[in-house]
Scaffold this active site. Sequence first.
Site, short mmCIF file in Angstrom:
data_model
loop_
_atom_site.label_atom_id
_atom_site.label_comp_id
_atom_site.label_asym_id
_atom_site.label_seq_id
_atom_site.Cartn_x
_atom_site.Cartn_y
_atom_site.Cartn_z
N HIS A 13 0.83 -1.21 0.00
CA HIS A 13 0.00 0.00 0.00
C HIS A 13 0.86 1.26 0.00
CE1 HIS A 13 -4.14 1.03 -0.02
NE2 HIS A 13 -4.29 1.38 1.23
N ASN B 19 -9.11 3.69 -1.02
CA ASN B 19 -9.48 4.78 -0.09
C ASN B 19 -8.74 6.09 -0.34
OD1 ASN B 19 -11.40 3.21 1.18
ND2 ASN B 19 -9.96 2.45 2.71
N ASN C 157 -6.77 7.37 3.90
CA ASN C 157 -8.18 7.73 3.67
C ASN C 157 -8.44 9.23 3.75
OD1 ASN C 157 -7.79 7.80 6.39
ND2 ASN C 157 -9.65 6.68 6.92
#
Length: 187
Positions: free
Chosen positions: A20, A112, A66
């Site tokens: 990520h 996100n 996010n």
Amino acid sequence: MNYLIVGLGNIGREYADTRHNIGFMVADELANQAGSTWNTLKHAFYTEYKLKGRQVFVIKPTTYMNLSGKALNYWMQELKVPIQNVLVIVDDLAIPFGSLRIKPKGSAAGHNGLKSIEASLGGQHYARLRFGIGDNYPKGRQVDYVLGPFDKDEEKDLPAHIEHAVKMVHSFVTIGIELTMTNLNTK
């Protein structure tokens, strides 16, 4: 001309080398090659350098994934960078590991970080460099997969893929997105 390159990731040692955080890894390599250093500023780690007469600003949002849009929006306004000169570097489950694709727009596809950016920019019309991380995980284990480290085989190939991503960013800045898509997108 000013450009804003946004590497997406999560702050914190536990996320450092995870799939990520590939956006952070590419941003780090951009800074490394330019010999520029990071500063911790509002909503982001920040650095800048010149490339063929263009000013390149690079941020790694410190807002967590996010809320990436908050950092991007703040720095776009602060640095007066038009949306067409913004490039977001993001991990992508939908394409195979090491596949690199730059696109002028697209959906968040459940990511996100991209959802947050879309919400703050009010749309999907911003360039993104999608870094394929593959989808080699058991059903229901997506979060563990994206927040997990690259496997041994991937680690061997990672530097070359990051290098290609850097080349794509520099191409985006110097010759634009269309030629970069034509010349440098990989399968």
